[in-house]
Design a protein around this motif. Structure first.
Motif, PDB file in Angstrom:
ATOM      1  N   PRO A  79     -31.498  17.961   5.514  1.00  0.00           N
ATOM      2  CA  PRO A  79     -32.743  18.248   6.245  1.00  0.00           C
ATOM      3  C   PRO A  79     -33.986  17.744   5.516  1.00  0.00           C
ATOM      4  O   PRO A  79     -35.071  17.736   6.090  1.00  0.00           O
ATOM      5  N   GLY A  80     -33.840  17.314   4.260  1.00  0.00           N
ATOM      6  CA  GLY A  80     -34.970  16.771   3.523  1.00  0.00           C
ATOM      7  C   GLY A  80     -35.164  15.285   3.761  1.00  0.00           C
ATOM      8  O   GLY A  80     -36.026  14.666   3.155  1.00  0.00           O
TER       9      GLY A  80
ATOM     10  N   LYS B  69     -42.544  14.859  13.735  1.00  0.00           N
ATOM     11  CA  LYS B  69     -41.109  14.701  13.980  1.00  0.00           C
ATOM     12  C   LYS B  69     -40.536  15.731  14.942  1.00  0.00           C
ATOM     13  O   LYS B  69     -39.570  15.459  15.631  1.00  0.00           O
ATOM     14  N   GLN B  70     -41.065  16.949  14.946  1.00  0.00           N
ATOM     15  CA  GLN B  70     -40.337  18.008  15.637  1.00  0.00           C
ATOM     16  C   GLN B  70     -41.069  18.661  16.795  1.00  0.00           C
ATOM     17  O   GLN B  70     -40.511  19.521  17.453  1.00  0.00           O
TER      18      GLN B  70
ATOM     19  N   ASP C 112     -38.083  28.138  17.429  1.00  0.00           N
ATOM     20  CA  ASP C 112     -37.441  29.101  18.333  1.00  0.00           C
ATOM     21  C   ASP C 112     -38.405  30.179  18.826  1.00  0.00           C
ATOM     22  O   ASP C 112     -38.030  31.000  19.660  1.00  0.00           O
TER      23      ASP C 112
ATOM     24  N   ASP D   2     -36.374  24.200   6.112  1.00  0.00           N
ATOM     25  CA  ASP D   2     -35.807  23.886   7.424  1.00  0.00           C
ATOM     26  C   ASP D   2     -35.549  25.161   8.220  1.00  0.00           C
ATOM     27  O   ASP D   2     -35.656  25.174   9.444  1.00  0.00           O
ATOM     28  N   GLU D   3     -35.203  26.233   7.515  1.00  0.00           N
ATOM     29  CA  GLU D   3     -34.888  27.479   8.211  1.00  0.00           C
ATOM     30  C   GLU D   3     -36.136  28.114   8.822  1.00  0.00           C
ATOM     31  O   GLU D   3     -36.090  28.646   9.927  1.00  0.00           O
TER      32      GLU D   3
ATOM     33  N   THR E  39     -36.378  12.211   6.083  1.00  0.00           N
ATOM     34  CA  THR E  39     -37.358  12.078   7.152  1.00  0.00           C
ATOM     35  C   THR E  39     -36.705  12.020   8.527  1.00  0.00           C
ATOM     36  O   THR E  39     -37.153  12.652   9.473  1.00  0.00           O
TER      37      THR E  39
ATOM     38  N   ARG F 175     -27.452  22.001   3.368  1.00  0.00           N
ATOM     39  CA  ARG F 175     -28.523  22.924   3.697  1.00  0.00           C
ATOM     40  C   ARG F 175     -29.885  22.399   3.271  1.00  0.00           C
ATOM     41  O   ARG F 175     -30.889  22.657   3.932  1.00  0.00           O
ATOM     42  N   SER F 176     -29.963  21.695   2.165  1.00  0.00           N
ATOM     43  CA  SER F 176     -31.274  21.278   1.664  1.00  0.00           C
ATOM     44  C   SER F 176     -31.479  19.773   1.666  1.00  0.00           C
ATOM     45  O   SER F 176     -32.556  19.303   2.006  1.00  0.00           O
ATOM     46  N   VAL F 177     -30.456  19.022   1.251  1.00  0.00           N
ATOM     47  CA  VAL F 177     -30.685  17.592   1.031  1.00  0.00           C
ATOM     48  C   VAL F 177     -30.807  16.839   2.359  1.00  0.00           C
ATOM     49  O   VAL F 177     -31.760  16.081   2.562  1.00  0.00           O
TER      50      VAL F 177
ATOM     51  N   GLN G 198     -37.126  26.212  11.872  1.00  0.00           N
ATOM     52  CA  GLN G 198     -36.277  26.571  12.999  1.00  0.00           C
ATOM     53  C   GLN G 198     -36.823  27.842  13.643  1.00  0.00           C
ATOM     54  O   GLN G 198     -36.906  27.954  14.857  1.00  0.00           O
TER      55      GLN G 198
ATOM     56  N   GLU H   7     -35.316  31.132   3.137  1.00  0.00           N
ATOM     57  CA  GLU H   7     -34.848  30.517   1.895  1.00  0.00           C
ATOM     58  C   GLU H   7     -35.195  29.023   1.820  1.00  0.00           C
ATOM     59  O   GLU H   7     -35.664  28.549   0.804  1.00  0.00           O
ATOM     60  N   THR H   8     -34.958  28.276   2.869  1.00  0.00           N
ATOM     61  CA  THR H   8     -35.279  26.847   2.827  1.00  0.00           C
ATOM     62  C   THR H   8     -36.308  26.535   3.915  1.00  0.00           C
ATOM     63  O   THR H   8     -36.437  27.273   4.891  1.00  0.00           O
TER      64      THR H   8
ATOM     65  N   MET I  20     -34.979  15.799   9.770  1.00  0.00           N
ATOM     66  CA  MET I  20     -35.608  17.108   9.632  1.00  0.00           C
ATOM     67  C   MET I  20     -35.072  18.026  10.713  1.00  0.00           C
ATOM     68  O   MET I  20     -34.883  17.621  11.857  1.00  0.00           O
TER      69      MET I  20
ATOM     70  N   SER J  76     -34.963  16.725  -2.239  1.00  0.00           N
ATOM     71  CA  SER J  76     -34.884  17.192  -0.851  1.00  0.00           C
ATOM     72  C   SER J  76     -36.273  17.532  -0.324  1.00  0.00           C
ATOM     73  O   SER J  76     -36.450  18.541   0.336  1.00  0.00           O
ATOM     74  N   ALA J  77     -37.269  16.698  -0.637  1.00  0.00           N
ATOM     75  CA  ALA J  77     -38.618  16.909  -0.134  1.00  0.00           C
ATOM     76  C   ALA J  77     -38.972  15.732   0.773  1.00  0.00           C
ATOM     77  O   ALA J  77     -39.049  14.593   0.312  1.00  0.00           O
ATOM     78  N   VAL J  78     -39.153  16.007   2.042  1.00  0.00           N
ATOM     79  CA  VAL J  78     -39.391  14.948   3.021  1.00  0.00           C
ATOM     80  C   VAL J  78     -40.546  14.054   2.570  1.00  0.00           C
ATOM     81  O   VAL J  78     -41.602  14.555   2.194  1.00  0.00           O
TER      82      VAL J  78
ATOM     83  N   GLY K 138     -45.994  16.193   8.839  1.00  0.00           N
ATOM     84  CA  GLY K 138     -44.682  15.585   9.010  1.00  0.00           C
ATOM     85  C   GLY K 138     -43.869  16.285  10.080  1.00  0.00           C
ATOM     86  O   GLY K 138     -43.257  15.654  10.943  1.00  0.00           O
ATOM     87  N   ARG K 139     -43.871  17.622  10.026  1.00  0.00           N
ATOM     88  CA  ARG K 139     -43.103  18.384  11.008  1.00  0.00           C
ATOM     89  C   ARG K 139     -43.660  18.185  12.418  1.00  0.00           C
ATOM     90  O   ARG K 139     -42.914  18.096  13.389  1.00  0.00           O
TER      91      ARG K 139
ATOM     92  N   THR L 206     -30.404  21.519   9.913  1.00  0.00           N
ATOM     93  CA  THR L 206     -29.633  22.456   9.081  1.00  0.00           C
ATOM     94  C   THR L 206     -28.443  23.048   9.815  1.00  0.00           C
ATOM     95  O   THR L 206     -27.347  23.122   9.278  1.00  0.00           O
TER      96      THR L 206
ATOM     97  N   VAL M 168     -44.359   9.696   8.238  1.00  0.00           N
ATOM     98  CA  VAL M 168     -44.425  11.098   8.636  1.00  0.00           C
ATOM     99  C   VAL M 168     -45.833  11.462   9.100  1.00  0.00           C
ATOM    100  O   VAL M 168     -46.210  12.632   9.124  1.00  0.00           O
TER     101      VAL M 168
END
Lengths: 370, 609
Positions: free
Chosen positions: B566-567, A239-240, A220, A212-213, B569, B562-564, A216, A209-210, B572, A72-74, A235-236, B575, A346
């Motif tokens: 959003p991981g 993309k974001q 925000d 992505d959180e 590309t 929760r993890s996979v 966010q 914790e993660t 992203m 789960s690592a972009v 990468g972020r 979540t 990315v």
């Protein structure tokens, strides 16, 4: 009275039996151990006997490489919608499989969390760990790992909004009073507090914790600054970043060094050589401009000839097949192929970064094949 | 709130003579006009009126916020849709996917037949259904008008709301005594949902590794691989219900129910190891070793047990059972297959328990049948576990996502329940050693957080195992769940045991029952009946607790969301969408379990007798 006594005795004996079943050596049917059906849920009889030999022999006998990744690592190791694993780290797993087994698809990926990754290597669940793991002194010595050549030079950086007055030249002094967000329980947390306290500024650290959180939280507006490895920041941003905002990454020199590369258990030179030279082969091929598309037709003489062509004497003495590295380049690609395929999407490019070749002012360098 | 005054006023208006003639029947609630109902229930005094207005405003604001979150164009719902397979089964190979559908179909078949056998359907007044639909439709219309949708979406949702409300209105005015089965309504709802797969363009999502961009989102219906199997699933479920109602009347119902219950209990073992795991059996070994061992133990064991359950055998039987136990011990001193040792020990336990089940010929034959059944399951399990899986997937287990959540939940419930009952019996036993062991175990486990036990089992236990013995992480955490839930279930059952009065014990003793017979045939059935509500609470809690698996890094439903995802590309920052989907699934399942348990409570007459 007697019957009760017999019953009691029987039950006591039964408890003893269960204890015996649990404690005895399992000679023939190891997995069938205690008769509890609970244990039966998923125990499999995998006997990983490394009989004094190298892991290389075990892997070749087994015919599959067990590779530990994040999952789960972009861009480094992603689990895709169909369950396949892709990414920079995943491709290096495939490269090792191509070298050792001749088939880039003979990989069994195991997704590991940061806390279980080293245990997985020590218990033999994975043969090699390519899970964006930073090479540090304590991991190399105390934890009992050995590290292969660095495949990606990363470093922790920070990201803020241009509207808050941050520029690419911002430094620790500009952080006064900022809310900084990052992953909980990682070294990034420690690095950034060290960085701020050395400069004598006060920051509020918020951890999530993660990843992505906390992103966010950054989007925000709950965080002024987001910090993690530079590769993830880029990468972020790509993309974001919303259209009406400008995110900037600073300082230009990262606040920490994060060399990422393959990791394996210590004191197994034969296995270490196989993994290391797989990485070196991708780098050397890149130096000569030999990639996935032209490896079959390229003229192979000198160093290239020793590495990719001819009778492959150097490879056979290592315990690999003569065309091992030819297969690596053909099935997976050279360093640039692997890098561009996974990291360009990315927004990460080799030019001008630490991951450019040594001739272009980067750090990617391999010893000669001779 | 102020209903009492109101009804008394109502009664004043009615004719006192009519009142007297109806005195045999229970008083009927007065029929209120909507205005009267509002006044009585929502606006009975100033304080209640203020409360009503404030809470209505709060509820509407929350719903509006939620809707504007869900329908925001920034939401990446395609992340959830594209990864549906990952969420459900992680990386189960696509060309083997028929195995998933076969398992699901079998479970739906069992569900259909069981619903018929237990007569789950009840008749519902059509006018009642109409009222519900009218309420739902009006609610949708109201919310749509409040929610900040685009004009196009507003129109679509308005049409949907008006359609539902209109159907409800038509049904509402149907005749008072017209009823329908709740099963018809349920299958109707499923039918609509599945038909919509064929009609509504939910969008076609698939992952193609060779394409750029990798995610394909194009208008059209959901992929054939989803809508066709689901349609077949629906047909299977409906047909099996009718099949169940047909054979229900032809055969002995009690026997059929027993057979169904047994199938429910053991089918997951076979579905998991035979269908889903795609085992690679070694036929030679199977015929040379596994089957002969099975036959030997079932035949020899049956003969021994038939003889031991003879009521006239007396002390001689006990001596022989103890001898078998010692043989079981002795097997550990010699080189032999583990399966032989296990089966010998199990035979010893059956022999020791034989006097409790002694009696006439049918009882003895029944006991022998139980023995053969146990042999089938044990031999199958041991053989299946030692057979490697051919389902090649990334990851350390052949299935993940929602499937693994369900699997761990199922095994936990099936195995924790008997263990919990045993612990409860031990804790209320007369023997101090049992009492002490059980109390220590229960209090220790209840004093430690579940996540601590899970981490202990996933990280520490594999290090303690002897060489050559291998426990996968999934098995380790399942055991952790089992011992944790067993401790809690034990306390629930103990509460039930204490509710069985002294008189029941004495009556059982007076008719000459042994201790075991008294416990199993008199005390436990009554105790378990009382313990149903707390046990269902525990079961629902267990289902939700499986989410803790995400923390120790097992690829369960929550971890993937929760993890996979959003991981990836492409996805992203998705979540929140995934978490919302996961919570919806948990909500639906927990709510259904709660509803089902209420029906069971009614059926056993809890709180009425």
């Amino acid at each position: 009275m007697t019957s009760k006594f017999v019953k009691l005795l029987a039950v006591a004996l039964a408890i003893g039996v269960v204890a015996a079943a649990c404690g005895s050596d399992e000679e023939e049917a190891p997995a069938a151990a205690p008769a509890t059906t609970a244990a039966a849920v998923a125990t499999t009889a995998q006997v990983e006997m490394v009989a004094d030999g190298s892991l290389l022999d075990t892997v070749q006998a087994r015919g599959t490489l067990h590779c530990g990744v994040s999952g789960s690592a972009v861009a480094f190791s992603e689990t895709q919608a169909d369950g396949s694993v892709t990414g920079f780290d995943a491709d290096y797993c495939r490269a090792v499989a191509a070298a050792v087994l001749g088939d880039a698809n003979a990989v069994k990926f195991t997704s590991l969390t940061a806390s279980e990754r080293f245990t997985a290597v020590q218990s033999g669940d994975v043969d090699v760990l390519i899970r964006n793991t930073t090479w540090t002194q304590s991991r190399d010595t105390d934890v009992g790992m050995d590290f292969g050549p660095t495949t990606y030079y990363d470093g922790q950086q920070l990201m803020g909004r241009a509207s808050d007055g941050f520029t690419a030249n911002s430094g620790a002094a500009d952080l006064e009073g900022a809310v900084v967000c990052t992953n909980a329980g990682t070294t990034t947390e420690k690095n950034v507090s060290e960085y701020a306290s050395l400069a004598g500024v006060n920051i509020t650290l918020k951890t999530f914790e993660t990843s992505d959180e906390y992103w966010q939280g950054f989007i925000d507006g709950a965080c002024d600054i987001s910090t993690t490895d530079g590769s993830a920041l880029v990468g972020r941003k790509v993309k974001q970043q919303p259209a009406d905002e400008e995110w900037v990454i600073f300082p230009a020199t990262p606040i920490s060094k994060e060399p990422l590369g393959p990791t394996y258990g210590q004191n197994d030179s034969k296995w270490a050589d196989a993994v290391n030279w797989t990485v070196y082969a991708t780098i050397i091929a890149d130096e000569y401009g030999v990639d996935q598309s032209n490896v079959d037709s390229a003229v192979k003489e000198g160093e290239l000839g020793r590495l990719l062509g001819g009778d492959g004497e150097l490879q056979t003495t290592m315990g690999l097949s003569a065309d091992a590295f030819h297969q690596v380049i053909k099935q997976v690609g050279n360093y640039s192929d692997i890098y561009n395929r996974n990291l360009n999407p990315v927004g990460l490019y080799r030019e001008g970064s630490a991951n450019a070749g040594w001739k272009d002012g980067g750090l990617i360098y391999a010893p000669p094949a001779r | 709130m102020n209903l009492k005054n109101f009804t008394s006023q109502k009664q004043l208006k009615t004719d006192p003579l009519a009142e007297a003639s109806n005195s045999e029947l229970p008083p009927k609630a007065p029929v209120l006009s909507p205005a009267e109902w509002l006044k009585a229930n929502l606006f009975s005094n100033t304080f209640n009126s203020v409360l009503t207005i404030l809470s209505t405003a709060a509820i509407l604001l929350i719903i509006r916020g939620l809707l504007s979150f869900i329908f925001n164009p920034l939401r990446q719902w395609s992340a959830t849709a594209t990864n549906m397979r990952l969420l459900m089964t992680q990386a189960y190979p696509e060309h083997q996917y028929a195995r998933i559908w076969v398992s699901l179909g079998f479970l739906l078949f069992l569900t259909g037949v069981s619903l018929a056998f237990w007569r789950a359907g009840r008749s519902v007044l059509l006018s009642q259904v109409g009222k519900r639909l009218l309420a739902i439709g009006s609610f949708i219309v109201l919310v749509t008008l409040l929610a900040p949708f685009s004009s196009e979406a507003t129109i679509i949702w308005l049409i949907v709301g008006v359609f539902i409300a209109g159907t409800g209105f038509l049904l509402k005015s149907s005749r008072e005594d017209k009823t329908t089965s709740s099963m018809t309504l349920l299958s109707g709802a499923f039918l609509l949902a599945i038909l919509s797969l064929w009609v509504i363009p939910y969008g076609h999502h698939s992952y193609i590794s060779t394409r750029t961009p990798k995610i394909l989102a194009e208008p059209g219906t959901v992929a054939m691989t989803t809508k066709l199997p689901w349609t077949i699933m629906l047909v299977v479920a409906i047909c099996s219900y009718f099949l169940g109602s047909l054979i229900r009347d032809k055969i002995d119902e009690a026997k059929g129910k027993a057979l169904l219950s047994t199938t429910w209990l053991i089918s997951p073992l076979f579905l998991l190891f035979l269908v889903l795991r795609d085992p690679d059996f070694d036929t030679g070994h199977l015929f040379s070793t596994d089957i002969p061992i099975f036959l030997f133990f079932s035949i020899v064991g049956s003969v021994i047990l038939l003889w031991l359950t003879n009521p006239d055998i007396g002390e001689k039987g006990r001596v022989i059972s103890t001898a078998i136990l010692f043989v079981g011990f002795a097997t550990f001193l010699f080189q032999m297959l583990m399966i032989v040792r296990i089966l010998t020990l199990v035979l010893a336990f059956f022999a020791l328990a034989a006097p409790t089940f002694s009696g006439q010929k049918p009882a003895r034959i029944r006991y022998t049948k139980v023995w053969i059944g146990t042999m089938v399951i044990l031999c199958w399990l041991i053989t299946a576990i030692n057979t490697p899986s051919t389902a090649k997937v990334p990851g350390d287990f052949f299935i993940g996502g929602f499937a693994i959540t369900l699997m761990i939940f199922f095994f936990t419930m099936v195995l924790a329940f008997p263990l919990g009952v045993l612990l409860a019996l031990a804790r209320t036993s007369k023997f101090p050693i049992f009492r002490m062991v059980s109390t220590t175990f229960i209090e220790f486990i209840r004093g430690v957080p579940l996540i601590t036990i899970l981490i202990f089992f996933s990280v520490m236990v594999p290090l303690f195992l002897p060489d050559g013995m291998d426990l996968t992480e999934i098995a380790a955490v399942t055991i952790a769940f089992i011992i944790f839930e067993a401790a809690y279930l034990a306390e629930n059952v103990r509460g039930g045991l204490q509710s069985v009065t002294r008189g029941q014990h004495e009556a059982a003793e007076a008719v000459g029952m042994t201790n075991a017979q008294k416990t199993f045939f008199i005390v436990l059935p009554q105790a378990l009946r009382v313990a149903i509500p707390p046990m269902v609470g525990q079961i629902i809690a267990t289902f939700k607790e499986t989410g803790l698996l995400a923390i120790i890094g097992i690829f369960d439903f929550l971890y993937i969301a929760r993890s996979v995802i959003p991981g990836q590309t492409e996805f992203m920052g998705s979540t929140r969408e995934n978490l919302l989907f996961v919570s919806l699934v948990y909500l639906v399942i927990c709510f259904s379990m709660s509803k089902a348990s209420q029906r069971v409570e009614k059926r056993v007459g809890l709180g009425e007798r």
